[in-house]
Design an enzyme around this catalytic site. Structure first.
Site, PDB file in Angstrom:
ATOM      1  N   HIS A  83      39.658 -17.365 -11.740  1.00  0.00           N
ATOM      2  CA  HIS A  83      40.429 -16.618 -10.733  1.00  0.00           C
ATOM      3  C   HIS A  83      40.140 -17.136  -9.318  1.00  0.00           C
ATOM      4  O   HIS A  83      40.112 -16.364  -8.359  1.00  0.00           O
ATOM      5  CB  HIS A  83      40.113 -15.119 -10.795  1.00  0.00           C
ATOM      6  CG  HIS A  83      40.469 -14.474 -12.100  1.00  0.00           C
ATOM      7  ND1 HIS A  83      41.678 -13.868 -12.319  1.00  0.00           N
ATOM      8  CD2 HIS A  83      39.791 -14.355 -13.267  1.00  0.00           C
ATOM      9  CE1 HIS A  83      41.713 -13.382 -13.561  1.00  0.00           C
ATOM     10  NE2 HIS A  83      40.585 -13.678 -14.158  1.00  0.00           N
ATOM     11  N   ASN A 156      44.502  -7.683 -15.665  1.00  0.00           N
ATOM     12  CA  ASN A 156      45.367  -8.858 -15.705  1.00  0.00           C
ATOM     13  C   ASN A 156      46.826  -8.437 -15.838  1.00  0.00           C
ATOM     14  O   ASN A 156      47.118  -7.256 -16.035  1.00  0.00           O
ATOM     15  CB  ASN A 156      45.000  -9.731 -16.912  1.00  0.00           C
ATOM     16  CG  ASN A 156      43.761 -10.588 -16.665  1.00  0.00           C
ATOM     17  OD1 ASN A 156      43.385 -10.842 -15.517  1.00  0.00           O
ATOM     18  ND2 ASN A 156      43.137 -11.022 -17.734  1.00  0.00           N
ATOM     19  N   HIS A 347      34.214  -5.618  -9.492  1.00  0.00           N
ATOM     20  CA  HIS A 347      33.274  -5.449 -10.611  1.00  0.00           C
ATOM     21  C   HIS A 347      33.772  -4.331 -11.513  1.00  0.00           C
ATOM     22  O   HIS A 347      33.969  -3.205 -11.049  1.00  0.00           O
ATOM     23  CB  HIS A 347      31.886  -5.122 -10.055  1.00  0.00           C
ATOM     24  CG  HIS A 347      30.848  -4.917 -11.104  1.00  0.00           C
ATOM     25  ND1 HIS A 347      30.987  -5.367 -12.406  1.00  0.00           N
ATOM     26  CD2 HIS A 347      29.634  -4.299 -11.058  1.00  0.00           C
ATOM     27  CE1 HIS A 347      29.913  -5.043 -13.102  1.00  0.00           C
ATOM     28  NE2 HIS A 347      29.086  -4.391 -12.310  1.00  0.00           N
ATOM     29  N   TYR A 370      29.876  -9.518 -13.520  1.00  0.00           N
ATOM     30  CA  TYR A 370      30.502  -9.501 -12.196  1.00  0.00           C
ATOM     31  C   TYR A 370      29.490  -9.446 -11.041  1.00  0.00           C
ATOM     32  O   TYR A 370      29.634 -10.162 -10.054  1.00  0.00           O
ATOM     33  CB  TYR A 370      31.536  -8.368 -12.102  1.00  0.00           C
ATOM     34  CG  TYR A 370      32.780  -8.726 -12.905  1.00  0.00           C
ATOM     35  CD1 TYR A 370      33.917  -9.198 -12.280  1.00  0.00           C
ATOM     36  CD2 TYR A 370      32.788  -8.670 -14.287  1.00  0.00           C
ATOM     37  CE1 TYR A 370      35.029  -9.572 -13.007  1.00  0.00           C
ATOM     38  CE2 TYR A 370      33.891  -9.034 -15.026  1.00  0.00           C
ATOM     39  CZ  TYR A 370      35.012  -9.492 -14.384  1.00  0.00           C
ATOM     40  OH  TYR A 370      36.115  -9.873 -15.096  1.00  0.00           O
TER      41      TYR A 370
HETATM   42 FE1  HDD Z   1      36.860 -11.558 -15.503  1.00  0.00          FE
HETATM   43  C1  HDD Z   1      36.880 -12.551 -12.256  1.00  0.00           C
HETATM   44  C2  HDD Z   1      39.910 -10.025 -15.047  1.00  0.00           C
HETATM   45  C3  HDD Z   1      37.047 -10.918 -18.867  1.00  0.00           C
HETATM   46  C4  HDD Z   1      33.741 -12.710 -15.860  1.00  0.00           C
HETATM   47  N1  HDD Z   1      38.141 -11.327 -13.961  1.00  0.00           N
HETATM   48  C5  HDD Z   1      37.964 -11.811 -12.698  1.00  0.00           C
HETATM   49  C6  HDD Z   1      39.078 -11.437 -11.876  1.00  0.00           C
HETATM   50  C7  HDD Z   1      39.944 -10.737 -12.658  1.00  0.00           C
HETATM   51  C8  HDD Z   1      39.343 -10.659 -13.966  1.00  0.00           C
HETATM   52  C9  HDD Z   1      41.263 -10.132 -12.247  1.00  0.00           C
HETATM   53  C10 HDD Z   1      39.262 -11.815 -10.414  1.00  0.00           C
HETATM   54  C11 HDD Z   1      38.753 -10.753  -9.497  1.00  0.00           C
HETATM   55  C12 HDD Z   1      39.013 -11.167  -8.077  1.00  0.00           C
HETATM   56  O1  HDD Z   1      40.189 -11.237  -7.695  1.00  0.00           O
HETATM   57  O2  HDD Z   1      38.039 -11.411  -7.372  1.00  0.00           O
HETATM   58  N2  HDD Z   1      38.249 -10.719 -16.721  1.00  0.00           N
HETATM   59  C13 HDD Z   1      39.379 -10.069 -16.330  1.00  0.00           C
HETATM   60  C14 HDD Z   1      39.976  -9.408 -17.472  1.00  0.00           C
HETATM   61  C15 HDD Z   1      39.174  -9.671 -18.555  1.00  0.00           C
HETATM   62  C16 HDD Z   1      38.076 -10.480 -18.084  1.00  0.00           C
HETATM   63  C17 HDD Z   1      41.238  -8.563 -17.432  1.00  0.00           C
HETATM   64  C18 HDD Z   1      39.319  -9.213 -19.970  1.00  0.00           C
HETATM   65  C19 HDD Z   1      39.869  -8.110 -20.315  1.00  0.00           C
HETATM   66  N3  HDD Z   1      35.638 -11.801 -17.080  1.00  0.00           N
HETATM   67  C20 HDD Z   1      35.883 -11.445 -18.387  1.00  0.00           C
HETATM   68  C21 HDD Z   1      34.677 -11.665 -19.178  1.00  0.00           C
HETATM   69  C22 HDD Z   1      33.731 -12.158 -18.319  1.00  0.00           C
HETATM   70  C23 HDD Z   1      34.360 -12.243 -17.012  1.00  0.00           C
HETATM   71  C24 HDD Z   1      34.551 -11.369 -20.649  1.00  0.00           C
HETATM   72  C25 HDD Z   1      32.318 -12.571 -18.569  1.00  0.00           C
HETATM   73  C26 HDD Z   1      31.567 -12.143 -19.534  1.00  0.00           C
HETATM   74  N4  HDD Z   1      35.574 -12.531 -14.284  1.00  0.00           N
HETATM   75  C27 HDD Z   1      34.313 -12.878 -14.643  1.00  0.00           C
HETATM   76  C28 HDD Z   1      33.507 -13.456 -13.496  1.00  0.00           C
HETATM   77  C29 HDD Z   1      34.535 -13.393 -12.331  1.00  0.00           C
HETATM   78  C30 HDD Z   1      35.767 -12.811 -12.985  1.00  0.00           C
HETATM   79  C31 HDD Z   1      32.883 -14.766 -13.771  1.00  0.00           C
HETATM   80  C32 HDD Z   1      34.777 -14.679 -11.560  1.00  0.00           C
HETATM   81  C33 HDD Z   1      34.712 -14.316 -10.112  1.00  0.00           C
HETATM   82  C34 HDD Z   1      34.286 -12.934 -10.084  1.00  0.00           C
HETATM   83  O3  HDD Z   1      34.088 -12.480 -11.360  1.00  0.00           O
HETATM   84  O4  HDD Z   1      34.101 -12.259  -9.105  1.00  0.00           O
HETATM   85  O5  HDD Z   1      32.401 -12.687 -13.244  1.00  0.00           O
END
Ligand code: HDD
Length: 730
Positions: A83, A156, A347, A370
């Site tokens: 993202h 999402n 988060h 997060y």
């Molecule tokens: Fe995630 C970012 C949505 C599964 C780990 N995720 C992130 C963002 C969105 C989502 C919208 C961007 C937020 C922003 O605009 O800053 N993610 C989802 C959805 C998931 C999902 C809808 C499943 C239903 N994500 C998911 C899993 C993990 C992560 C299973 C790790 C175990 N997601 C992250 C992250 C991010 C992230 C690495 C990257 C940047 C951030 O968090 O701030 O922690």
């Protein structure tokens, strides 16, 4: 008095919202009067470094040079691992009715409360500078600054996910990101490692249907649905729980672009979605979504033929209707992209009393990820003090110090219990609004395992496919054929076809044809990554429970809102000698309905109409492209028509708009321009209302007809049904 901000187009926007007021404290308005160092020393020369003589070496003593370059060297922070590319906006949320029967979350119990929000939309796979129009999932993250602390709904634009357990998330992301040896391809899933992974992951089948559908190519962030994905809990003041799925329903409907168009937009305007969101808000056309909930009482937990805890499943709306409980309006663009959109930290674990988690294993893993990611991305444990992340309520606790601490905590105590500060800050009872986790009964063995109720990977993939219109199904076949066609290793293509056949044999056969392969069955044992060693293959056969459905109407975009042309972009093609009367009548009628109309001519400046009027040109054929518009109007005028007919760019504009199934209206006197197109011969013979609304093409000598029918054509968005039978080169 309410504070106002003047937008680029000169309009004043109310800034009277609590989060906005809090942000004001950190805003630096204007560039300031005198140039200083970061320590406030006025600078006398910012153009020349300090040197040993005017032709000599720069001196290390030059603290002004050193400070400026050092700060510049450190301007970038790590981009989000997923993202990374996003756009943000401020807004407000209001619930329609008191929901205290379901939840004690105060912002959902009082229609009088206006809760500030900050939303960040994003693509997933691409880097910060990648195109908006990649075939990808879109992030839809909302931060509610409630009176009980921040609630983040981090969802999402698709209601399911690729994997069932967070432990596979790093594998998924490594597979979809550019390949590690050559960092190719950028922002695309069409490559070997992604499909290598997916073809061995039957649980991804449902999500892959969504990803290969037009949902992955939104027309606008403003025209996307949003989903919380996981099942959450709502808890009321009595401690009673109901399961809940969250939905965002856009008031403009859910609309997409064509894949060929998406690829072109990526070149013509890689910021297409970012610009669209920004421009709409600047123009006062505030994007709106209704928040919807699907409520499942605790006692119905096992009623469905899927598991509520499985994030690869939806609850079909026919089984549990979506109740629309409130509205979110985005009404202000950020003041500074980095400070707000880049530094915002969402988060999934940021919940408020009245909202709680379930044991969905994907959700559980996200709860860790997060905060962990922000520690490195935002440089330490104090990222909650960055203005955009601060709640609007006071923060009091005994946490102290760490990189970039902003708060200056007075006093001696940073522990509890304490006597020196009368045991402050104190805990709050549940009755007074303290957060209490849902009292869920847990009685289990510690295992690394997956519930058998998670093993039906194909029924809902099939449900999605069966619910699509014919055009949408064709797009799915094309998308699979494109993506797998970009895969170099034939065994990966072959294995993916085997997996697809488990969803639908006809779909697999159609894709196999495009790939020049035959579908070969893959025994489920070979897809063993998702199957525990002792699992019986029969576990994959879905058990049809009462209430199972074959088709779910809301899954098709063909059934979306099609009654507005607000913010749709219409191109009027014109040259000197155009009929000014026709042009202005149609333009005014469309603008009055909220559309954005651009006059596009062979060159910028002005054109002179046949009535000798000067008409301002918005774009030339060099700066504009049909893929940036939703519909085209061709006014009459002999000289204008003669010029456009001979202008290859104008003819290409029309051909491409036709190919992408857009509404096209023309004055009969502009027929000679149409005659120069590829689609002229494919135009309908008559222009009855029925034909026009089916084909999306209107040629008439009556301007009033254009104004009534054209509006309905634009509102219909696209005429996908003509795509295959009327295919043209463009
Ligand atoms: Fe995630 C970012 C949505 C599964 C780990 N995720 C992130 C963002 C969105 C989502 C919208 C961007 C937020 C922003 O605009 O800053 N993610 C989802 C959805 C998931 C999902 C809808 C499943 C239903 N994500 C998911 C899993 C993990 C992560 C299973 C790790 C175990 N997601 C992250 C992250 C991010 C992230 C690495 C990257 C940047 C951030 O968090 O701030 O922690």
């Amino acid at each position: 008095m309410a504070k106002k901000k003047i937008t680029n187009n000169g309009d004043a926007v109310q800034l009277e919202n609590e989060k906005t007021r809090k942000l004001e404290a950190f805003v630096a308005d204007g560039p300031g009067e005198k140039l200083t160092t970061n320590h406030g020393v006025k600078i006398n020369d910012d153009q020349n470094s300090l040197k040993a003589g005017d032709r000599g070496a720069s001196l290390l003593e030059d603290f002004i040079l050193r400070e400026k370059i050092t700060h510049f060297d450190h301007e970038r922070i790590p981009e989000r691992v997923v993202h990374a590319r996003g756009s943000g906006a401020h807004g407000v949320f209001k619930v329609y009715e008191d929901l205290s029967d379901l939840t004690r979350a105060a912002f959902l119990c009082d229609p009088g409360i206006e809760t500030p929000v900050f939303v960040r939309f994003s693509t997933v796979a691409g880097s910060r500078g990648s195109t908006d129009l990649a075939r990808d999932v879109r992030g839809f993250a909302v931060k509610f600054y409630t009176q009980e602390g921040n609630f983040d709904l981090v969802g999402n634009n698709m209601p399911v996910f690729f994997i069932q357990d967070a432990i596979k998330f790093p594998d998924l992301v490594h597979a979809v990101k550019p390949e590690p040896d050559n960092e190719i391809p950028q922002a695309a899933s069409a490559h070997d490692t992604f499909w290598d992974f997916i073809s061995q992951l039957p649980e991804s089948s449902h999500m892959i249907m969504w990803l290969m559908s037009d949902r992955a190519l939104p027309r606008s962030y403003r025209m996307m649905e949003g989903f919380g994905v996981h099942t959450f809990r709502l808890i009321n003041a009595k401690g009673e729980s109901n399961f809940v799925k969250f939905h965002w329903k856009p008031l403009l409907g859910v609309h997409s672009v064509a894949w060929d168009e998406a690829q072109n937009i990526s070149g013509k305007d890689p910021d297409f979605h970012r610009r669209d969101l920004w421009d709409a808000i600047e123009a006062g056309a505030f994007p709106e979504w209704e928040l919807g909930v699907q409520i499942v009482p605790e006692e119905d937990e096992f009623k469905f033929d899927f598991d509520l805890l499985d994030p690869t499943k939806i609850i079909p709306e026919e089984l549990v209707p979506v109740q629309r409980i409130g509205k979110m309006t985005l009404n202000r663009n950020p003041d500074n992209f980095f400070a707000e959109t880049e530094q915002v930290a969402f988060h999934i674990g940021h919940v408020v009393p009245g909202i709680d988690f379930t044991n969905d294993p994907l959700l559980q893993g996200r709860l860790f990820s997060y905060t962990d990611t922000q520690l490195i991305r935002l440089g330490g444990p104090n990222f909650h003090e960055i203005p955009i992340n601060r709640p609007v309520v006071p923060v009091n606790n005994n946490q102290r110090d760490g990189y970039m601490r902003q708060t200056i905590n007075r006093g001696k105590t940073s522990y509890g219990p304490n006597g020196i500060a009368s045991n402050m800050p104190q805990q709050t009872t549940a009755a007074d609004g303290g957060f209490v986790s849902y009292n869920e009964r847990i009685d289990a063995r510690k295992v690394r395992a997956r519930s058998r109720s998670f093993f039906d990977h194909f029924s809902q993939a099939r449900l999605f496919l069966n619910s699509q219109s014919e055009a949408e199904k064709n797009h799915l076949i094309d998308a699979f054929s494109f993506e797998l066609g970009k895969v170099k290793m034939i065994p990966i293509r072959q294995r993916m076809l085997g997996l697809l056949a488990k969803v639908d044999k006809a779909l697999a056969a159609a894709v196999a044809y495009a790939l020049g392969l035959h579908v070969q069955d893959i025994p489920m044992e070979e897809l063993n990554n998702s199957v525990p060693a002792d699992a019986n293959i029969d576990d994959y056969t879905p058990i049809q429970k009462e209430g199972s459905i074959a088709i779910s109407a809301p899954l098709s975009m063909a059934n979306t809102v099609k009654d507005t042309i607000s913010t749709r972009k219409i191109a009027i093609l014109a040259a000197d000698g155009v009929s000014g009367k026709a042009l202005n009548n149609v333009k005014d009628a469309l603008v009055a309905k909220g559309a954005i109309v651009h006059i596009i001519a062979p060159k910028l400046g002005e054109i002179i109409s046949e009535e000798d009027q000067k008409i301002q040109v918005d774009e030339s054929f060099l700066t504009a492209a049909s893929v940036l518009y939703d519909a085209v109007y061709l006014p009459g005028g002999i000289n204008s028509s003669a010029t456009l007919e001979a202008d290859a760019n104008a003819v290409h504009f029309l051909n491409e708009a036709f190919k992408h199934c857009k509404a096209i209206a023309a004055d009969e006197s502009a027929m000679q321009v149409l005659e120069a197109t590829y689609f002229y011969k494919k135009l309908p013979a008559d222009y009855t209302e029925e034909t026009v609304l089916k084909e999306g093409i209107l040629v008439t000598d009556t301007v009033s007809k254009i104004m009534t029918l054209f509006e309905r054509m634009i509102a219909a968005h696209r005429f996908w049904d003509r795509e295959v039978p009327r295919k043209i080169p463009a």
